[in-house]
Structures are given as C-alpha cells and as structure tokens.
Design an enzyme around this catalytic site. Structure first.
Site: not given
Ligand code: BTN
Length: 320
Positions: A114, A179, A313
């Site tokens: 994100r 995380k 945060r």
């Molecule tokens: C975040 O930043 O919290 C979200 C992370 C999401 C990662 C997943 S891995 C599978 C899918 N493909 C991606 O490129 N991102 C999501």
C-alpha cells in the site's frame, strides 16, 4: 523452463542429470537460475540436490484442500514460479463467466504494498497471492471490505493454529508488534451491477535473512510455527476464509465483522497520530464504525476518518 527439475529436487534427495532430463549445458543454466532465486544447492557436475528441500506451492493441492463450497466459487488456481506482482498480473485479466481466479507466485520481482511501498517477496518461503473477484454492488460499502479481508486473513491463520495477531487500521496484520501480513485491494472501474476487485495478500512465513534486510518497517514472520505446516495448506485456509467473507459481504457488509475487528485492534484506546496528507491529527483510537472508518477521540468528541491515503501510527512511534 526448469520447473520440472526444481519440483523433482524439492524433496531434498540427490538426483542425476538423467533423472532430471538435463544435459551438461542445461545444468549450467539450471544452476544459474537456482542462484538467481537464491536457492542453495549442491552439485558434483553429474548429480544435484537442494539439501534443505523446498515446500513448493501446488495448484491442485491448494484446490483440493479447500472446502467444496469455496472450490466451487473459484474458476482456477494458478501457481506461477515468478511474476512481477500477482496483483498486477490479475489486474490485466478480466473475469470469465466464473467468479474467481486465484493466482499465487513463488516469487515476486516487483511485489507491491500500500501507499507505493514495495513488498519483499523472495522465492519459495512466504505466501504471495491475489484473488480476482466480482462483487455485486449492494448496500455494503467497498471501504469496509478492506477491513473485512483483514479479519478473514486472521480467521484463516487462527484456524491453522497461529494466534496472537492484531490488526492495524485499515488492515495490516501485526504479530508481536511487527507486520506479518499485508493486504492490497485494487478495483477496476465499476459497472452498474458490479465491481471487479483484485484482493492481494502477502504473508511472511519464513523470511530469509538476505531479504529481511530489504524491509523498511518492523516485520515478523510465522517462522517456527511453520515447521509442521505446508504452504499449500495455509494458502487454502486463508483463501477459503477470504472467499467466505467475500461471498457474504454484499448482504452482510462490514457491520457484522466490526466487533471482531475491534477485538483485534492493535491501537484501541492508544494515543495515535493520523496523517492526512500534510495535516496531522492526534487523539485516542476508539475502534471503527460500521463502514470501516476509524474513530478517534479528539478534544472530547469522536471523529471518523475514512480510508484512502490516510496513514495511522502510534503517537510515540516513528517506525510504523
Ligand atoms: C501492504 O502494504 O500492506 C500490502 C501488501 C500486499 C502484498 C501482496 S503480495 C501479493 C499481492 N501482490 C502484490 O504485488 N501485492 C500483494
């Protein structure tokens, strides 16, 4: 190209070039490929092994480990050895007649998180998966769906015996303050009847040290707990839980999951800062409302803030 040889070696036994159907030139290319994937192998030029073995993903296994009601909702389960991002890959596809395509990758070369972050995605260790889904447009707001999927992922992991998770609004899964999983939901332009979504989930199962150094925020993995688990089983459990939530969402919305979300809230009653672009708001976190907006007690009154590019945060924590 070498997927079959890799599969034959995944059980950690030594194999000859004949058994792998490789000649000497192909062995050089194969070992180069293994190095690029950071897979540790041993070879004497005639035989090769991967001493630690690899718990490879398998689309048939994942499909068969899902309850029938969930498998019936999926058009196909696809496992890719390598892709830039499972979300980007599915975003380019459009749905066939059946509702869902599930795509998992052993490695992502440009995994996305994100707010423009990257998602560190080394080969064969964690879970990177995306689900292409068509959601009828009902009363339920799509905003709450992002939180609902967070609850679904926690449910799926709990069902496999992993506990102790917290949720950080809107949907980061935390374990011991770091995380452990992230969710990226992307939406295609809606028609009058439905919206097409790509729901991406990354879960850190066993993060290798070489990759851990690339992560720019406090992180966790499921590490020791994974020793007796297969990645296929875990993927099937989490996706099943997500599909159950997605199927119910158009009728039930987020409201039915709100109390469960509040009980998992990492920041409930804690002093927090909300960053809304250049503005910073400070207050006490007070859970979420029925639409999934975060409630903050500011100057004696509750104010609700909706998703988008807001970041949250702890007020005394500059790391998250
Ligand atoms: C975040 O930043 O919290 C979200 C992370 C999401 C990662 C997943 S891995 C599978 C899918 N493909 C991606 O490129 N991102 C999501």
């Amino acid at each position: 190209m070498f997927e079959n040889a890799l599969m034959l070696l995944s059980g950690a036994e030594k194999k000859s070039l004949d058994e792998l159907d490789l000649d000497h030139t192909q062995l050089d290319q194969f070992t180069e490929w293994l190095r690029s994937l950071e897979i540790v192998f041993e070879t004497d030029g005639h035989n090769i092994s991967i001493p630690a073995g690899i718990d490879l993903l398998d689309s048939d296994a994942i499909h068969s480990l899902m309850p029938n009601r969930v498998a019936a909702c999926l058009d196909k389960v696809e496992v890719l050895t390598e892709i830039d991002s499972t979300n980007s890959y599915l975003f380019k596809k459009s749905l066939s007649d059946k509702p869902g395509t599930l795509c998992l990758a052993e490695r992502q070369t440009a995994g996305r998180g994100r707010r423009g972050r990257s998602w560190v995605s080394p080969f064969g260790t964690n879970l990177y998966m995306s689900l292409l889904w068509r959601m009828p447009l009902g009363q339920a707001s799509i905003e709450g769906l992002s939180l609902a999927i967070g609850v679904a992922v926690v449910r799926g992991l709990n069902g496999e015996g992993f506990t102790g998770f917290k949720l950080k609004w809107p949907n980061d899964l935390l374990l011991n303050g770091g995380k452990v999983a992230g969710i990226l939901i992307e939406m295609k332009p809606a028609t009058k009847e439905h919206v097409e979504l790509v729901v991406g989930v990354g879960i850190n199962l066993n993060m290798p040290e070489t990759s851990a150094s690339k992560i720019d925020q406090p992180w966790q993995d499921l590490s020791d707990g994974m020793k007796s688990k297969s990645r296929n089983q875990l993927a099937a459990a989490v996706v099943s839980s997500m599909v159950d939530v997605l199927v119910q969402y158009p009728q039930a919305g987020f409201a039915g999951l709100k109390d469960e979300w509040d009980a998992l809230d990492a920041y409930y009653d804690k002093p927090v800062e909300l960053h809304l672009g250049p503005r910073t708001m400070r207050g006490l976190a007070r859970g979420v409302d029925n639409a999934g907006a975060i409630k903050i007690l500011i100057d004696g009154g509750i104010q609700c803030f909706h998703g988008g590019e807001i970041s949250l945060r702890l007020a005394d924590d500059s790391r998250s």
